[in-house]
Design an enzyme around this catalytic site. Structure first.
Site, PDB file in Angstrom:
ATOM      1  N   ARG A   1      50.387  88.178 102.242  1.00  0.00           N
ATOM      2  CA  ARG A   1      48.983  88.008 101.853  1.00  0.00           C
ATOM      3  C   ARG A   1      48.889  87.017 100.697  1.00  0.00           C
ATOM      4  O   ARG A   1      49.544  87.172  99.671  1.00  0.00           O
ATOM      5  CB  ARG A   1      48.376  89.361 101.450  1.00  0.00           C
ATOM      6  CG  ARG A   1      46.896  89.264 101.097  1.00  0.00           C
ATOM      7  CD  ARG A   1      46.250  90.612 100.932  1.00  0.00           C
ATOM      8  NE  ARG A   1      45.929  91.283 102.174  1.00  0.00           N
ATOM      9  CZ  ARG A   1      44.933  90.952 102.993  1.00  0.00           C
ATOM     10  NH1 ARG A   1      44.162  89.907 102.706  1.00  0.00           N
ATOM     11  NH2 ARG A   1      44.707  91.621 104.097  1.00  0.00           N
TER      12      ARG A   1
ATOM     13  N   LYS B   1      54.000  89.978 107.470  1.00  0.00           N
ATOM     14  CA  LYS B   1      52.748  89.444 106.895  1.00  0.00           C
ATOM     15  C   LYS B   1      52.913  89.146 105.409  1.00  0.00           C
ATOM     16  O   LYS B   1      53.472  89.951 104.679  1.00  0.00           O
ATOM     17  CB  LYS B   1      51.620  90.454 107.107  1.00  0.00           C
ATOM     18  CG  LYS B   1      50.292  90.034 106.477  1.00  0.00           C
ATOM     19  CD  LYS B   1      49.156  90.916 106.953  1.00  0.00           C
ATOM     20  CE  LYS B   1      48.879  92.041 106.006  1.00  0.00           C
ATOM     21  NZ  LYS B   1      47.677  92.807 106.378  1.00  0.00           N
TER      22      LYS B   1
END
Ligand code: R5P
Length: 287
Positions: free
Chosen positions: A190, A188
């Site tokens: 961000r 991931k």
């Protein structure tokens, strides 16, 4: 005696039942200037239990203040031991100073809570190290295995995925409690408070039901990206499970639009997705 914050009334009642302890009468008022007054009439009625267990998820700044007031009311009434249960600890994700001039917000709130507690329990904080910010002994209770309970019985060749490496332990706990399935995680990145990018994992999800597991769903940005990736790769049904279903802003709709069949969370945050109670794991830790 179990003393409930306004955001944890259902969990506090379940905990009182599990422990066989009385549930205190708690009153929540607000003065004309906006200040809060959380008080415990049960303690004014002469009850002076050896132990008060204050149960309050700090889902808002007001909830933080209520918690401090309830701790203080118990202390003021002469209760010997104040145990504070913060099922969902707000600000826990701010566990470091992200730039010069920033506070360590998790430490700031932990210090405030520490002034009125002899012992602290919290449930699956984002990082267990947050417990070190408290002065009295603080324990992180693991409620993740309970998330397996409400999952459908007919999952097809399930894959348990976490949206990042940090939550893979929670995905493993759910898979282990379920007793079947593969575990993997996404990478991931961000980009902002609401936008994240998810890189697919290596596992083949084609025609398989996926259960994406995380510690918390806040804006739903992380989960909706992860679900989108799975759907694009031909997954069967997509379920999401988290310990803390904060579901801020339009998170519920965002997840539904992304293709989520069902959202499963616990009652650390009481709401439409609170399918599982953490009362029994808390009761075990308090017994
Ligand atoms: C962060 O690493 C957490 O584990 C969650 O993935 C994150 O806080 C969820 O936030 P949101 O729902 O806003 O993407």
């Amino acid at each position: 005696m179990i003393v409930s914050g306004s955001a944890s009334q259902s969990l506090a009642a379940s905990l009182a039942a599990e422990l066989g302890e009385p549930l205190a009468d708690v009153s929540f008022d607000r003065f004309p200037d906006g200040e809060l007054l959380a008080s415990v009439p049960s303690l004014a009625e002469g009850a002076r239990p050896d132990r008060a267990v204050v149960v309050a998820s700090t889902v808002s700044s007001d909830a933080h203040v209520e918690l401090l007031q309830l701790q203080d009311a118990a202390r003021e009434a002469g209760v010997e031991e104040v145990v504070t249960v913060v099922p969902y600890m707000g600000y826990a994700r701010q566990d470091e100073a992200f730039a010069a001039g920033h506070p360590v917000s998790a430490r700031a709130v932990a210090r405030a809570i520490s002034t009125g507690a002899d012992r602290v329990l919290t449930v699956n904080p984002h990082e267990r190290a947050v417990c070190d910010f408290f002065d009295p002994p603080a324990t992180a209770v693991d409620a993740a295995p309970a998330l397996a309970d409400p999952l459908p019985g007919d999952l097809a060749d399930p894959v348990f995925l976490s949206p990042d490496a940090g939550a893979v332990g929670i995905a493993e706990s759910v898979r282990d409690a379920r007793g079947e399935g593969e575990v993997d995680y996404f990478e991931k990145t961000r980009h902002s408070g609401t936008e994240v990018e998810i890189a697919p994992s290596d596992v083949d999800v084609t025609d398989r039901d996926v259960v994406i597991v995380d510690d918390i769903i806040a804006t739903g940005g992380t989960m909706s990206e992860a679900v989108g990736v799975c759907c694009d790769r031909g997954a069967g049904r997509a379920f999401v499970a988290c310990v803390h279903p904060l579901l801020a802003r339009n998170a519920y709709a965002r997840l539904s639009r992304a293709g989520v069949e069902k959202i499963y969370g616990t009652d650390t945050i009481e709401g439409s997705a609170s399918a599982v109670s953490v009362a029994s794991v808390l009761a075990e830790a308090l017994s």
